[in-house]
Design a protein around this motif. Structure first.
Motif, mmCIF file in Angstrom:
data_model
loop_
_atom_site.group_PDB
_atom_site.id
_atom_site.type_symbol
_atom_site.label_atom_id
_atom_site.label_comp_id
_atom_site.label_asym_id
_atom_site.label_seq_id
_atom_site.Cartn_x
_atom_site.Cartn_y
_atom_site.Cartn_z
ATOM 1 N N CYS A 37 51.639 -7.455 -20.700
ATOM 2 C CA CYS A 37 52.509 -6.637 -20.922
ATOM 3 C C CYS A 37 53.378 -6.005 -19.865
ATOM 4 O O CYS A 37 54.381 -5.036 -20.055
ATOM 5 C CB CYS A 37 51.709 -5.219 -21.372
ATOM 6 S SG CYS A 37 50.767 -5.608 -23.139
ATOM 7 N N TYR A 39 52.320 -4.749 -16.642
ATOM 8 C CA TYR A 39 52.060 -3.942 -15.666
ATOM 9 C C TYR A 39 51.348 -4.284 -14.600
ATOM 10 O O TYR A 39 50.912 -5.242 -14.843
ATOM 11 C CB TYR A 39 51.313 -2.926 -16.600
ATOM 12 C CG TYR A 39 52.023 -2.189 -17.757
ATOM 13 C CD1 TYR A 39 53.043 -1.350 -17.686
ATOM 14 C CD2 TYR A 39 51.554 -2.702 -18.928
ATOM 15 C CE1 TYR A 39 53.685 -0.756 -18.780
ATOM 16 C CE2 TYR A 39 52.258 -1.996 -20.166
ATOM 17 C CZ TYR A 39 53.207 -1.318 -19.966
ATOM 18 O OH TYR A 39 54.075 -0.688 -21.070
ATOM 19 N N ALA A 138 50.459 1.168 -16.091
ATOM 20 C CA ALA A 138 50.373 2.049 -17.562
ATOM 21 C C ALA A 138 49.069 3.136 -17.466
ATOM 22 O O ALA A 138 48.358 3.163 -16.758
ATOM 23 C CB ALA A 138 49.853 0.860 -18.510
ATOM 24 N N THR A 148 51.611 13.056 -16.834
ATOM 25 C CA THR A 148 52.592 11.928 -17.089
ATOM 26 C C THR A 148 53.661 12.216 -15.939
ATOM 27 O O THR A 148 54.617 11.296 -15.732
ATOM 28 C CB THR A 148 53.258 12.113 -18.613
ATOM 29 O OG1 THR A 148 53.595 13.523 -18.596
ATOM 30 C CG2 THR A 148 52.181 11.726 -19.392
ATOM 31 N N ALA A 154 54.351 3.816 -18.484
ATOM 32 C CA ALA A 154 54.002 3.768 -19.880
ATOM 33 C C ALA A 154 53.025 4.716 -20.034
ATOM 34 O O ALA A 154 52.121 4.646 -19.307
ATOM 35 C CB ALA A 154 54.149 2.631 -20.577
ATOM 36 N N ASN A 156 50.126 5.446 -22.746
ATOM 37 C CA ASN A 156 49.481 4.872 -24.250
ATOM 38 C C ASN A 156 50.264 3.659 -24.819
ATOM 39 O O ASN A 156 50.612 3.729 -25.932
ATOM 40 C CB ASN A 156 49.217 6.086 -25.139
ATOM 41 C CG ASN A 156 47.913 6.899 -24.454
ATOM 42 O OD1 ASN A 156 47.055 6.766 -23.731
ATOM 43 N ND2 ASN A 156 48.291 8.220 -24.709
ATOM 44 N N PRO A 157 50.736 2.785 -24.123
ATOM 45 C CA PRO A 157 51.432 1.610 -24.481
ATOM 46 C C PRO A 157 50.994 0.923 -25.671
ATOM 47 O O PRO A 157 49.885 0.434 -25.418
ATOM 48 C CB PRO A 157 51.998 0.737 -23.434
ATOM 49 C CG PRO A 157 50.912 1.023 -22.400
ATOM 50 C CD PRO A 157 50.662 2.405 -22.477
#
Length: 452
Positions: A37, A39, A138, A148, A154, A156-157
């Protein structure tokens, strides 16, 4: 911070021997998911205390499952797990200076040696213990602005969460130890509940007997127990705990589990007070349930188990003189769904209804439910290490019976027989099964034998 009810020296030694390989497996699959993904790190939040509307009290805390799969400490709000592939995982425990409530202490136990463990008095202290730049990491957890704002790439991707959730279905040996322990605690509670029912206890008193035997507070249970006397057994998620006894005591349906190190058991039993006919019907369903358990093994499509459950239920209904039509007609016309309206089982683990039940692959796609079975919670092909529940039921639910009486199914049902059974509510028998190389391990039946 880690619930040690049910912990013995031998079990603690086994947990210590298996936690390291468990953590290695979690690290490996997480690193793979992060690479896929894009990260470079993962920050996981344990969750926050939620306040009651217009009050300063909080609801009982439940740690998030993506945190618990790493850290078997479940009473730690606002704590964090930091993972960066190739480095030692870091646990940051919220240890506020407080005299209103007893703050958490730095954890001890079989698992802490695998982490760098730190305490932080507040979120600012936790942020200081993390890498300065989180722009390629992430974050999984509550999307609180204070967190955040730390700048993760991201929150909660979905693609990353899907890969992690998909992998959670297959349990490590460490997780199976925890699930066995949770089943032993649950079995203790069920045996005490059965004794209380035999003594004429109320629903509330039966729950107290269950909790006392488990050695857990209600908020430490994986779900609120379903304790239904008589007609209450016809309500699938019966939530009442009557404190007065019914005029006559006929039956008990108890669906209740326990939790160990974050892992849940989910167990249901049904008992007849005096009636031999209803006791025989319970025996028939128990035999059916064991027949279904015998079909659980790697490579089995869970949807086929659901369909087989209805075929077997139809035979039971016919043999018990509950229906007038043939077993085949009962399946084809939906008569069996009047008596068995729910799915035959679900994944079990860190959550009672664990995630990933419909996923076709880590990358995407969903496996649909069979037509006519909208409440099935699992459609995947079983693999070694999966833990599933097996929970067939036969119920006398007024709403479903009334609907059947109003349509073509009316002539298929033996209504005089049904009227004599309504007072019992229904029957459900549920065990937790771990899929093994050649079949399955019945965690629940083994637990009852161990504690009896």
């Amino acid at each position: 911070m880690t619930n040690t009810v049910g912990m013995t020296p031998a079990l603690e030694a086994e947990l210590g021997n298996t936690f390291g390989p468990h953590l290695e497996a979690v690290c490996a699959r997480t690193a793979q998911a992060l690479r896929a993904c894009g990260y470079t790190g993962l920050l996981v939040h344990s969750g926050s205390l939620l306040t009651v509307f217009e009050d300063d009290r909080t609801y009982p805390f439940e740690a998030h499952a993506p945190y618990k799969v790493w850290v078997p400490a479940c009473e730690v709000p606002d704590s964090f797990l930091w993972f960066e592939p190739g480095l030692r995982p870091r646990v940051i425990v919220h240890t506020p200076r407080d005299y209103w409530y007893k703050p958490a202490e730095l954890p001890q136990g079989y698992w802490v040696r695998y982490f760098d463990v730190h305490g932080a008095a507040d979120l600012a202290g936790a942020r200081a213990l993390l890498p300065h730049d989180l722009s390629h990491a992430a974050y999984l957890g509550d999307p609180a602005p204070e967190i955040t704002a730390w700048g993760p790439a991201a929150v909660n991707p979905p693609a990353l969460m899907r890969r992690l959730d998909y992998a959670r279905a297959a349990k490590t040996p460490y997780e199976l130890l925890c699930l066995r322990a949770a089943n032993r605690l649950g079995a203790r509670g069920h045996l005490a509940a059965a004794r209380a029912f035999a003594d004429g206890a109320t629903e509330f008193e039966i729950e107290l007997a269950f909790i006392d035997a488990c050695g857990l507070r209600e908020q430490e249970l994986p779900y609120n127990p379903i304790i239904a006397l008589n007609e209450g057994g016809a309500v699938l998620h019966y939530q009442v705990l009557n404190r007065t006894p019914p005029p006559a005591l006929h039956s008990l349906l108890i669906d209740a589990g326990a939790e160990f190190a974050g892992y849940a058991s989910d167990i249901t039993r049904t008992y007849s007070r005096w009636d031999a006919d209803f006791r025989a019907l319970i025996g028939r369903l128990d035999a059916l349930q064991q027949q279904l358990c015998g079909q659980v093994r790697p490579g089995v499509d869970w949807r086929s188990v659901q369909l087989e459950a209805h075929r077997l239920a139809a035979k039971l209904l016919r043999e018990a003189d509950l229906i007038r039509c043939s077993a085949e007609e009962a399946v084809d016309t939906g008569v069996t769904s009047v008596f068995l309206p729910h799915g035959i089982g679900h994944l079990l683990g860190l959550e009672v209804h664990d995630v990933g039940g419909f996923m076709a692959s880590p990358e995407g796609g969903e496996i649909p439910r069979p037509d006519g079975h909208p409440y099935l919670r699992l459609t995947r092909i079983l693999e070694e290490g999966f833990v599933v529940t097996m929970e067939p039921g036969i119920y006398f639910i007024p709403q479903l019976l009334e609907a059947a009486r109003a349509d073509k199914r009316r002539s298929s049902i033996n209504w005089s027989r049904i009227e004599g059974l309504r007072k019992f509510g229904g029957i459900r028998i549920e065990d937790d099964l771990a899929v093994t190389t050649g079949g399955c391990e019945n965690l629940t039946r083994d637990a009852f034998r161990a504690v009896q």
